[in-house]
Design an enzyme around this catalytic site. Sequence first.
Site, PDB file in Angstrom:
ATOM      1  N   ASP A 108       1.187  -7.124  83.694  1.00  0.00           N
ATOM      2  CA  ASP A 108       2.977  -6.868  83.136  1.00  0.00           C
ATOM      3  C   ASP A 108       3.565  -8.071  83.845  1.00  0.00           C
ATOM      4  OD1 ASP A 108       2.440  -6.764  85.847  1.00  0.00           O
ATOM      5  OD2 ASP A 108       2.090  -4.563  85.519  1.00  0.00           O
ATOM      6  N   HIS A 450      -5.933  -4.782  78.879  1.00  0.00           N
ATOM      7  CA  HIS A 450      -5.313  -3.964  79.099  1.00  0.00           C
ATOM      8  C   HIS A 450      -4.123  -5.187  79.550  1.00  0.00           C
ATOM      9  CE1 HIS A 450      -1.676  -0.422  80.577  1.00  0.00           C
ATOM     10  NE2 HIS A 450      -1.486  -1.178  80.956  1.00  0.00           N
ATOM     11  N   ASP A 502     -13.606   0.962  76.389  1.00  0.00           N
ATOM     12  CA  ASP A 502     -12.712  -0.269  76.475  1.00  0.00           C
ATOM     13  C   ASP A 502     -11.370   0.024  75.695  1.00  0.00           C
ATOM     14  OD1 ASP A 502     -12.067  -2.444  75.729  1.00  0.00           O
ATOM     15  OD2 ASP A 502     -13.098  -3.241  74.535  1.00  0.00           O
ATOM     16  N   GLU A 511      -7.764  -3.250  82.558  1.00  0.00           N
ATOM     17  CA  GLU A 511      -6.621  -3.921  83.096  1.00  0.00           C
ATOM     18  C   GLU A 511      -7.340  -5.201  84.197  1.00  0.00           C
ATOM     19  OE1 GLU A 511      -1.743  -4.344  84.681  1.00  0.00           O
ATOM     20  OE2 GLU A 511      -3.162  -3.009  85.303  1.00  0.00           O
TER      21      GLU A 511
END
Length: 556
Positions: A108, A450, A502, A511
Amino acid sequence: MSRGRARLQPPPPGTRTTTLAAVLVLVLLAVVALPLRCDAASAGGEEEEEQQPLDYREALEKSLLYFEAQRSGRLPYSQRVTWRGHSGLTDGLQQGVDLVGGYYDAGDHVKFGLPMAFTVTMLSWGAIDFAADIAAAGEWRHALEAIKWGTDYFVKAHTHPFVYWAEVGDGDTDHYCWQRPEDMTTSRQAYRVDRDNPGSDLAGETAAALAAASIVFRRSDPHYSHLLLHHAQQLFEFGDTYRGSYDSSIEEVRSYYASVSGYHDELLWAALWLHRATGKEEYLRYAVDNADSFGGVGWAITEFSWDVKYAGLQVLAAKLLLDGDPQAAAHRGVLEKYREKAEHYLCACLGRNINGADNVDRSPGGMLYVRQWNNLQYASSAAFLLTAYSHYLSSSSASASAALRCPGGAAAAAEMVSLARSQADYILGRNPLRLSYMVGYGRRYPARVHHRGASIVSHKEDGRFIGCVQGFDDWFGRGRANPNVLAGAIVGGPSRRDEFRDDRANYMQTEACTYNTAPMVAVFARLHRLTTAITTAAAAEDPDGGSPDRRSVDRR
């Protein structure tokens, strides 16, 4: 983003004789001879022989490349991850400060100060202890660049002796959006700690990072080294004078990087790094005087992470004894207690504590296991401490007889390297799934990481703006592989049973975080140097390659 709870356990009862080259060869010979204890990967020796040798140099190179993908701010012309672009160019503008730069912690776009500082501390520690190994692999410049990208930001964020900017962005609003960093429209609110809103853990960790980095840059850039040390000393004073946990001052961080272990470990950690950087006994006295009250010699730890620093600082304290540091003599009693706790952690990794509950669990495939969310961060940090401590034992004045003192039996330095190597190999694909958990390494690795930037087409290929919801609709939910390879990223990894899915939505496993990869930089460099040393030694012993029969034996 990773969450974690500290595993704090009650205390349990209780002249160099070889050249460096010889130590390298002897250690690796022992490492090669030791089994890797990967029971579930027991498809047999034949399957193992069919695998290609692992390339630790490539793993090192890609590890450092990963940090370029995590950069925030204005990217340099030397940027090698070309699918990334400038981002976060107005960070701090609302608050009237320049907070452009630094690293995004994971998939993020929030800049969290505590894990970012730990990342840089680990990169710096590796660069200090294994500088020759990193340089021998041709990656020294990239290691310095990775460290400096973080320390430049820390200096910016330290705008006053008693003010440090702890976070930029908001995790809650950020998670409602799936955008490239170049497009982000989420909040860039910045949060700080100060006299009235203390953050001793954050100040201590950042002081540790800057102190360690000051050692790294001491020869190549003395002025910059001095600047980093100056900020480190101020931040330590800030954290010690105005005590409190940063997550008590900044509510927004609690759901993401709460300081479960408190701030005492970071203050001890910072003091020991400042002692190493300055040689001033006052910092050593601080670690000695507060050893009991801050838990430095009272807790036996089976975790080393961005939150829990005890095992790391205990290893630093033990190093003073192993090195025969002149200042250590006056504090030998307390430092021996630190060493006992350091060895408890290392013995726990090796499974050598008498009480099984005091040992670190392992998956059937041999992965050190602490908890289900982003477990590979613990395996990588353990691999680092095992590698570092084995190096200290091998380099000590009593290296010929030095060993790790475990209740279940002593362990030689080579055995610690063997376990560290098994964790590195597991990450690189020597596991039951034959899947590399380092993205971009090997033939099979996670394809749906991710990660917002990696999962959306590069803005350089398609410059059209992608909004919050559009990113979820068009990119997050699709089953295809990410269009951009996040090379060098180490994902959260498999379950206790070596199982892995996955899936982009499976953020606990797919992540990647900066502090997963940071400890492995030194481990990969060390393993590359050791394997190169043994290959060179074998070639020197038999320059003609030997007879066909002998070569056949060598391959087996």
